[in-house]
Design a protein around this motif. Structure first.
Motif, PDB file in Angstrom:
ATOM      1  N   LYS A 194      42.555 -61.703 168.962  1.00  0.00           N
ATOM      2  CA  LYS A 194      41.558 -60.585 169.164  1.00  0.00           C
ATOM      3  C   LYS A 194      41.746 -59.621 167.962  1.00  0.00           C
ATOM      4  O   LYS A 194      40.161 -59.949 167.680  1.00  0.00           O
ATOM      5  CB  LYS A 194      42.492 -59.920 169.710  1.00  0.00           C
ATOM      6  N   GLU A 195      41.935 -60.027 166.535  1.00  0.00           N
ATOM      7  CA  GLU A 195      41.989 -59.597 165.592  1.00  0.00           C
ATOM      8  C   GLU A 195      41.159 -60.042 164.835  1.00  0.00           C
ATOM      9  O   GLU A 195      40.115 -59.557 163.756  1.00  0.00           O
ATOM     10  CB  GLU A 195      43.511 -58.360 164.925  1.00  0.00           C
ATOM     11  N   PHE A 196      40.949 -61.295 164.500  1.00  0.00           N
ATOM     12  CA  PHE A 196      40.440 -62.668 163.655  1.00  0.00           C
ATOM     13  C   PHE A 196      39.454 -62.384 164.256  1.00  0.00           C
ATOM     14  O   PHE A 196      38.202 -62.556 163.379  1.00  0.00           O
ATOM     15  CB  PHE A 196      40.330 -63.389 164.411  1.00  0.00           C
TER      16      PHE A 196
ATOM     17  N   TRP B  46      42.034 -69.946 165.375  1.00  0.00           N
ATOM     18  CA  TRP B  46      43.495 -69.514 167.114  1.00  0.00           C
ATOM     19  C   TRP B  46      44.117 -71.225 167.245  1.00  0.00           C
ATOM     20  O   TRP B  46      45.058 -70.243 167.683  1.00  0.00           O
ATOM     21  CB  TRP B  46      42.431 -69.071 168.226  1.00  0.00           C
TER      22      TRP B  46
ATOM     23  N   ALA C 236      44.300 -64.073 156.527  1.00  0.00           N
ATOM     24  CA  ALA C 236      44.817 -63.584 157.799  1.00  0.00           C
ATOM     25  C   ALA C 236      46.739 -64.586 157.671  1.00  0.00           C
ATOM     26  O   ALA C 236      47.539 -64.324 158.332  1.00  0.00           O
ATOM     27  CB  ALA C 236      43.921 -64.330 158.584  1.00  0.00           C
TER      28      ALA C 236
ATOM     29  N   TYR D 223      46.536 -60.568 167.321  1.00  0.00           N
ATOM     30  CA  TYR D 223      46.434 -61.251 166.249  1.00  0.00           C
ATOM     31  C   TYR D 223      45.093 -62.289 166.224  1.00  0.00           C
ATOM     32  O   TYR D 223      43.845 -61.863 165.733  1.00  0.00           O
ATOM     33  CB  TYR D 223      47.597 -62.223 165.474  1.00  0.00           C
TER      34      TYR D 223
ATOM     35  N   GLU E  52      56.162 -64.917 164.478  1.00  0.00           N
ATOM     36  CA  GLU E  52      54.757 -64.258 164.286  1.00  0.00           C
ATOM     37  C   GLU E  52      53.828 -64.950 163.908  1.00  0.00           C
ATOM     38  O   GLU E  52      54.031 -66.035 162.644  1.00  0.00           O
ATOM     39  CB  GLU E  52      54.841 -62.403 163.460  1.00  0.00           C
TER      40      GLU E  52
ATOM     41  N   LYS F  50      52.649 -59.662 170.650  1.00  0.00           N
ATOM     42  CA  LYS F  50      51.820 -60.063 168.748  1.00  0.00           C
ATOM     43  C   LYS F  50      50.491 -60.536 168.266  1.00  0.00           C
ATOM     44  O   LYS F  50      49.862 -60.939 167.925  1.00  0.00           O
ATOM     45  CB  LYS F  50      52.652 -59.296 167.659  1.00  0.00           C
ATOM     46  N   ASN F  51      51.148 -62.031 168.595  1.00  0.00           N
ATOM     47  CA  ASN F  51      50.568 -62.991 168.264  1.00  0.00           C
ATOM     48  C   ASN F  51      49.336 -63.503 169.101  1.00  0.00           C
ATOM     49  O   ASN F  51      47.687 -63.432 167.966  1.00  0.00           O
ATOM     50  CB  ASN F  51      51.158 -64.373 168.906  1.00  0.00           C
TER      51      ASN F  51
ATOM     52  N   ILE G 234      47.059 -70.056 165.175  1.00  0.00           N
ATOM     53  CA  ILE G 234      48.016 -69.307 166.510  1.00  0.00           C
ATOM     54  C   ILE G 234      48.829 -70.253 166.919  1.00  0.00           C
ATOM     55  O   ILE G 234      49.483 -70.339 167.231  1.00  0.00           O
ATOM     56  CB  ILE G 234      47.404 -68.192 166.774  1.00  0.00           C
TER      57      ILE G 234
ATOM     58  N   LYS H 180      51.226 -64.539 161.676  1.00  0.00           N
ATOM     59  CA  LYS H 180      50.986 -64.403 160.003  1.00  0.00           C
ATOM     60  C   LYS H 180      52.559 -64.585 159.334  1.00  0.00           C
ATOM     61  O   LYS H 180      52.016 -64.514 158.205  1.00  0.00           O
ATOM     62  CB  LYS H 180      50.448 -62.713 159.996  1.00  0.00           C
ATOM     63  N   ASN H 181      53.570 -64.863 159.680  1.00  0.00           N
ATOM     64  CA  ASN H 181      54.422 -65.072 158.641  1.00  0.00           C
ATOM     65  C   ASN H 181      54.472 -66.705 158.646  1.00  0.00           C
ATOM     66  O   ASN H 181      55.493 -67.194 157.918  1.00  0.00           O
ATOM     67  CB  ASN H 181      55.391 -64.576 159.284  1.00  0.00           C
TER      68      ASN H 181
END
Length: 393
Positions: A181-183, A228, A274, A179, A242, A175-176, A231, A244-245
């Motif tokens: 890659k989504e950035f 990055w 984010a 995340y 995760e 998931k991380n 993360i 985002k938390n």
């Protein structure tokens, strides 16, 4: 963890400063150059750093400096810590030093909840010949004052992207990296992650086709380093969380570095979106960064001889989104004059020519102003009117 208030006395160039009711989501520190913005964020970082004996100094004419930090822990409630500068260091630790024992316990519990991104965010090409398998958590949590390193960031992304394809990889790590890659698209909707190829390079889809990661602009890479980097640090410090938390504090010095004004205008909102549970504390010289902020998110500093105060910004109680860049520069950031020295001198000569009714000189000076000022300048319209009044033409 969130920082609630901060008191600094006799640290670096700061004689005194008290900041209360820090915003739990975003705090933008601004002010005149040299007023002590970096000193403030390094004082905060020092409180979360075990190995910082020689990196933070008391004010030259003082016996010692003091940093008093108040924070909230969602599990333990209100916390207060006093950090004494240039009086005791880890090397002077002994069993009778209760202050140091209290501070060390604080470090052990909370140092991993703070990240500091320094102003050095220059990128150069990094060739990946082999992948680093393990990151030492102590290197990432014990010395926050040194800042988050960009070393091995590309290595980290490649390793985690390759491992995300394996069945044994933890879901949180998958998931991380997803995340991360989504950035790329979050920063610019025209870009997206493409692949890792045999040459061990990161490839990005762009409007001009597929390009290596290193071909991105310095501003794009600067943003990715921060996002990055966050993360990566979370993954090392909190393997089961995760990204985002994350519920901690992230400090960024000169957040606008390498960024086009359009990106300066949106970077804070991108970070808040984010990492919605994170408290950001940033410094800036950019009015574009401030323009997107709310009233209680801006800490504009003013003061003399190191005695600093937070400027009253009640006139912006509804935020700065309706303020012009010029208004922010003067009323918030303390710029006294937005014009160049050439303009001030030329305007003075023009006014003198008008007062002396020197038509030829006034015409010559107006001609120079007309060639240099913006074609739609309202001031140019006024000067033209004044010249016509003098000549009667």
């Amino acid at each position: 963890m969130k920082i609630k208030s901060l008191v600094i006395q006799d640290v670096g160039g700061i004689s005194s400063l008290k900041l209360e009711n820090l915003n739990p989501h975003l705090n933008i520190i601004c002010g005149e150059n040299g007023i002590g913005k970096t000193n403030i964020i390094e004082s905060i970082s020092a409180c979360f750093t075990i190995y910082s004996p020689n990196e933070l100094k008391k004010k030259a004419d003082s016996n010692s400096g003091l940093i008093e930090l108040n924070m909230t822990d969602i599990n333990e409630g209100f916390k207060k810590i006093e950090y004494i500068v240039d009086v005791f260091y880890p090397r002077e630790f002994n069993d009778n030093n209760t202050n140091y024992r209290t501070l060390y316990k604080f470090w052990e519990n909370y140092s991993k909840f703070l990240m500091y991104f320094k102003a050095d965010r220059f990128f150069s090409y990094q060739r990946i010949d082999s992948l680093k398998i393990h990151d030492d958590i102590e290197q990432h949590t014990k010395n926050n004052l040194k800042g988050v390193s960009r070393n091995n960031l590309k290595d980290w992304f490649i390793r985690n992207e390759l491992l995300s394809k394996q069945a044994y990889t933890e879901d949180v790590n998958k998931k991380n990296i997803g995340y991360a890659k989504e950035f790329i698209t979050l920063l610019n909707s025209n870009y997206s992650f493409s692949s890792i190829k045999q040459d061990m390079e990161i490839y990005i889809n762009s409007p001009t086709g597929e390009i290596p990661y290193e071909y991105l602009s310095s501003g794009f890479k600067s943003c990715l380093f921060i996002m990055w980097g966050i993360i990566r640090e979370i993954q090392i410090r909190f393997p089961n969380i995760e990204a985002k938390n994350f519920n901690g504090v992230i400090i960024i010095d000169e957040i606008e570095l390498h960024l086009h004004p359009e990106w300066q205008n949106k970077i804070c909102n991108v970070l808040k979106r984010a990492f919605p549970n994170t408290q950001f504390i940033v410094t800036t010289h950019s009015p574009h960064v401030i323009q997107t902020a709310e009233h209680n998110q801006v800490i504009a500093l003013e003061g003399i001889n190191g005695i600093l105060n937070k400027k009253d910004l009640e006139s912006a109680r509804n935020g700065f989104s309706g303020w012009s860049i010029e208004e922010i520069l003067t009323d918030v950031m303390g710029m006294r004059d937005l014009r160049t020295e050439w303009y001030r001198l030329t305007l003075s000569k023009f006014n003198t020519a008008l007062d002396e009714e020197n038509v030829e000189s006034a015409k010559a000076i107006f001609s120079e102003l007309e060639t240099r000022l913006h074609p739609q300048s309202t001031e140019l319209t006024l000067f033209r009117f004044q010249l016509k009044a003098l000549t009667g033409e």
